[in-house]
Write a protein that holds these residues in place. Structure first.
Motif, PDB file in Angstrom:
ATOM      1  N   THR A  18      -4.317   2.927  -4.522  1.00  0.00           N
ATOM      2  CA  THR A  18      -3.420   3.859  -5.224  1.00  0.00           C
ATOM      3  C   THR A  18      -2.201   3.248  -5.876  1.00  0.00           C
ATOM      4  O   THR A  18      -1.161   4.172  -6.671  1.00  0.00           O
ATOM      5  N   SER A  20       0.623   0.433  -7.944  1.00  0.00           N
ATOM      6  CA  SER A  20       0.673  -0.218  -8.901  1.00  0.00           C
ATOM      7  C   SER A  20      -0.549  -1.766  -8.985  1.00  0.00           C
ATOM      8  O   SER A  20      -1.567  -1.373  -9.991  1.00  0.00           O
ATOM      9  N   GLY A  43      -1.619   5.073   1.348  1.00  0.00           N
ATOM     10  CA  GLY A  43      -1.332   5.460   2.665  1.00  0.00           C
ATOM     11  C   GLY A  43      -1.183   6.441   3.139  1.00  0.00           C
ATOM     12  O   GLY A  43      -1.513   6.490   3.958  1.00  0.00           O
ATOM     13  N   SER A  44      -0.900   7.323   1.778  1.00  0.00           N
ATOM     14  CA  SER A  44      -0.153   8.977   2.010  1.00  0.00           C
ATOM     15  C   SER A  44      -1.286   9.520   0.936  1.00  0.00           C
ATOM     16  O   SER A  44      -1.528  10.992   1.396  1.00  0.00           O
ATOM     17  N   THR A  45      -2.240   8.745   0.037  1.00  0.00           N
ATOM     18  CA  THR A  45      -2.798  10.065  -1.168  1.00  0.00           C
ATOM     19  C   THR A  45      -4.024  10.405  -0.607  1.00  0.00           C
ATOM     20  O   THR A  45      -4.432   8.961  -0.674  1.00  0.00           O
ATOM     21  N   GLU A 101       3.872 -10.348   1.359  1.00  0.00           N
ATOM     22  CA  GLU A 101       5.053  -9.578   2.698  1.00  0.00           C
ATOM     23  C   GLU A 101       3.870 -10.075   4.089  1.00  0.00           C
ATOM     24  O   GLU A 101       4.282 -10.627   5.185  1.00  0.00           O
TER      25      GLU A 101
HETATM   26  N1  LIG Z   1       3.371  -4.348  -8.686  1.00  0.00           N
HETATM   27  C1  LIG Z   1       2.948  -5.658  -9.400  1.00  0.00           C
HETATM   28  O1  LIG Z   1       3.400  -6.188 -10.105  1.00  0.00           O
HETATM   29  C2  LIG Z   1       2.863  -6.680  -8.187  1.00  0.00           C
HETATM   30  C3  LIG Z   1       2.872  -8.212  -8.362  1.00  0.00           C
HETATM   31  C4  LIG Z   1       2.806  -9.441  -7.472  1.00  0.00           C
HETATM   32  C5  LIG Z   1       2.496  -8.970  -6.140  1.00  0.00           C
HETATM   33  N2  LIG Z   1       2.613  -7.239  -6.054  1.00  0.00           N
HETATM   34  C6  LIG Z   1       2.688  -6.954  -4.328  1.00  0.00           C
HETATM   35  O2  LIG Z   1       1.366  -6.092  -4.001  1.00  0.00           O
HETATM   36  C7  LIG Z   1       2.345  -4.924  -2.994  1.00  0.00           C
HETATM   37  C8  LIG Z   1       1.353  -4.267  -3.387  1.00  0.00           C
HETATM   38  O3  LIG Z   1       2.690  -3.389  -5.062  1.00  0.00           O
HETATM   39  P1  LIG Z   1       2.588  -2.343  -5.648  1.00  0.00           P
HETATM   40  O4  LIG Z   1       3.732  -2.672  -6.618  1.00  0.00           O
HETATM   41  O5  LIG Z   1       1.328  -1.747  -5.978  1.00  0.00           O
HETATM   42  O6  LIG Z   1       3.455  -1.075  -4.870  1.00  0.00           O
HETATM   43  P2  LIG Z   1       3.305   0.121  -5.556  1.00  0.00           P
HETATM   44  O7  LIG Z   1       2.957   0.712  -6.118  1.00  0.00           O
HETATM   45  O8  LIG Z   1       4.078   0.687  -3.852  1.00  0.00           O
HETATM   46  O9  LIG Z   1       1.791   0.710  -4.142  1.00  0.00           O
HETATM   47  C9  LIG Z   1       1.635   0.343  -2.623  1.00  0.00           C
HETATM   48  C10 LIG Z   1      -0.156   0.284  -2.281  1.00  0.00           C
HETATM   49  O10 LIG Z   1       0.386   0.268  -0.508  1.00  0.00           O
HETATM   50  C11 LIG Z   1       0.058   1.975   0.304  1.00  0.00           C
HETATM   51  N3  LIG Z   1       0.318   2.280   1.317  1.00  0.00           N
HETATM   52  C12 LIG Z   1       1.602   2.301   1.194  1.00  0.00           C
HETATM   53  N4  LIG Z   1       1.801   1.802   3.313  1.00  0.00           N
HETATM   54  C13 LIG Z   1       0.886   1.986   3.302  1.00  0.00           C
HETATM   55  C14 LIG Z   1       0.279   2.476   5.021  1.00  0.00           C
HETATM   56  N5  LIG Z   1       0.947   2.224   6.114  1.00  0.00           N
HETATM   57  N6  LIG Z   1      -0.976   1.992   4.955  1.00  0.00           N
HETATM   58  C15 LIG Z   1      -1.336   1.873   3.880  1.00  0.00           C
HETATM   59  N7  LIG Z   1      -1.396   1.541   2.551  1.00  0.00           N
HETATM   60  C16 LIG Z   1      -0.082   1.363   2.340  1.00  0.00           C
HETATM   61  C17 LIG Z   1       0.343   2.887  -0.714  1.00  0.00           C
HETATM   62  O11 LIG Z   1      -0.287   3.781  -0.262  1.00  0.00           O
HETATM   63  P3  LIG Z   1       0.745   5.929  -1.606  1.00  0.00           P
HETATM   64  O12 LIG Z   1       0.158   5.709  -2.886  1.00  0.00           O
HETATM   65  O13 LIG Z   1      -0.560   6.568   0.005  1.00  0.00           O
HETATM   66  O14 LIG Z   1       2.311   5.546  -1.151  1.00  0.00           O
HETATM   67  C18 LIG Z   1       0.039   2.542  -2.753  1.00  0.00           C
HETATM   68  O15 LIG Z   1      -0.955   2.220  -2.532  1.00  0.00           O
HETATM   69  C19 LIG Z   1       3.418  -5.627  -2.315  1.00  0.00           C
HETATM   70  O16 LIG Z   1       3.123  -6.786  -1.295  1.00  0.00           O
HETATM   71  C20 LIG Z   1       3.678  -6.492  -3.585  1.00  0.00           C
HETATM   72  O17 LIG Z   1       5.124  -7.601  -3.406  1.00  0.00           O
HETATM   73  C21 LIG Z   1       2.283  -6.328  -6.439  1.00  0.00           C
END
Ligand SMILES: NC(=O)c1ccc[n+]([C@@H]2O[C@H](COP(=O)([O-])OP(=O)(O)OC[C@H]3O[C@@H](n4cnc5c(N)ncnc54)[C@H](OP(=O)(O)O)[C@@H]3O)[C@@H](O)[C@H]2O)c1
Length: 357
Positions: A18, A20, A43-45, A101
């Motif tokens: 869910t 980005s 995570g929670s959605t 991470e």
């Molecule tokens: N976004 C980017 O462009 C980008 C680029 C490079 C690397 N990354 C890396 O990719 C990862 C995700 O980034 P993001 O930007 O997509 O983050 P984000 O939009 O905040 O999404 C995080 C996701 O993780 C889920 N989540 C959170 N806690 C969890 C748990 N305890 N167990 C299972 N799922 C859990 C969330 O679910 P809910 O929606 O239910 O909370 C959501 O689906 C990070 O490590 C980031 O550093 C991202």
């Protein structure tokens, strides 16, 4: 006509579906007949019906065992992604890794599991996907170094005094990438480059003194590899995470995407600057944590996660994030973790030491 390496459909599990990255991965899977979503976790959605197997929160191991996926995309944010990363590495299941991470915190323990499992670890972070592509097939002796680019975030060029009162809203306005809140703050502090430096070390087995960071405001060059003969190879493209996501999910086929090709004739210029590590100390702290080894990278990550959340909640100031990480790194023992339980314990101890209310 292109001949596919991968004859059957690839079964994909997406964790963090869910978020980005997760949502962009759904677009990539939906647009590609070679890929089939078999399992998803948030995570929670609520995500009922999104995939044949779904799970909200909790330990992903049982889901992954039942899913029988060919590739696991870990797009969870933070240390919460550690169990999925360790499971895929240990079992030799192809891991498409956005959740940097977990590799940073897992460090040598994760690398050992990867060696035992013998599977593919394909970075989804754009810089590391780029580096992987520049490094692929090169001998270790021929590589002189790796350069990771940073946009510099929304506060590039500011002084420490100018950063004293910035708000989460200011920090969440990233100039080139549209991402989840935690990584957007990490980009503003340059903590993200610190994490990426550690990630590159573990992914490519490069010593820290061969990994450079450089500011490149338009995010067109994602990484550059220098070779011993004086040549450098760079990876270029518009900043769009669907490119590295698609690369990892369809590897080694490099499937077509709908992403726009670079328009060179429009007057594309490539500018690079040295980062300001005095104003933004987190990359230097990450380098130091990496050089000390053991669970220092785990502590760096844990302290950063807690401090970023405290900043987002309005409990600490922007400059306190790096100060908190520095403080925790000075107080942990950094002893290596012999197993996942010890790693989880090192993460917990570092979190407890963060000086936030
Ligand atoms: N976004 C980017 O462009 C980008 C680029 C490079 C690397 N990354 C890396 O990719 C990862 C995700 O980034 P993001 O930007 O997509 O983050 P984000 O939009 O905040 O999404 C995080 C996701 O993780 C889920 N989540 C959170 N806690 C969890 C748990 N305890 N167990 C299972 N799922 C859990 C969330 O679910 P809910 O929606 O239910 O909370 C959501 O689906 C990070 O490590 C980031 O550093 C991202």
């Amino acid at each position: 006509m292109a001949v596919s390496h991968y004859e059957s459909v690839k079964r994909v599990a997406i964790l963090g579906v869910t978020g980005s990255i997760g949502r962009q991965a759904l677009d990539v899977v939906g647009a590609n007949q070679e890929l089939e979503l078999v399992a998803a976790q948030s995570g929670s959605t609520p995500i009922d019906g999104l995939a044949p197997l779904t799970q909200v929160g909790g330990d992903p191991v049982e889901l992954l065992e039942r899913a029988d996926a060919d590739v696991v995309l870990n797009a969870v944010v933070g240390f919460a992604g550690i169990r999925a990363t360790m499971w895929a590495l240990e079992h030799g299941v192809t891991l498409a890794l956005a959740n940097k991470e977990s590799l940073v915190a897992g460090g040598e323990l994760a690398v050992a599991a990867w060696r035992r499992g013998g599977g593919l670890l394909l970075p989804v972070d754009s810089e590391h996907s780029a580096a992987f592509q520049c490094l692929e097939g090169r001998s270790a002796e021929s590589i002189a170094g790796l350069v990771l680019t940073a946009s510099g975030g929304p506060f590039r060029g500011r002084t420490r005094t100018e950063l004293e009162d910035v708000t989460p809203e200011d920090a969440l306005a990233h100039p080139t990438w549209n991402m989840g809140p935690k990584i957007t703050i990490d980009s503003a502090t340059l903590g993200n480059k610190g994490l990426e430096l550690l990630e590159a070390h573990f992914l490519f087995d490069l010593p820290y003194d061969r990994i450079e960071l450089v500011v490149h405001p338009t995010s067109i060059v994602h990484a550059l590899v220098r070779f011993r003969d004086g040549a450098s190879l760079a990876h270029l493209g518009y900043p769009d995470m669907r490119v590295p996501i698609s690369f990892a999910l369809t590897y080694p086929n490099r499937a077509a995407t709908a992403i726009t090709q670079l328009d060179l004739a429009s007057g594309l210029t490539l500018e690079f600057h040295a980062p300001d590590f005095e104003t933004f100390p987190l990359p230097a702290l990450a380098r130091e944590a990496g050089e000390r080894g053991g669970t220092f990278p785990c502590a760096f990550n844990a302290a950063n996660e807690v401090a970023v959340q405290a900043f987002l909640d309005g409990r600490i100031a922007f400059l306190d994030i790096a100060a908190a990480v520095e403080d925790v790194l000075a107080r942990v023992d950094g002893a290596p973790a012999r197993d996942l339980d010890e790693l989880v314990e090192a993460d917990r101890r570092a979190r407890e030491l963060v000086p936030v209310a």
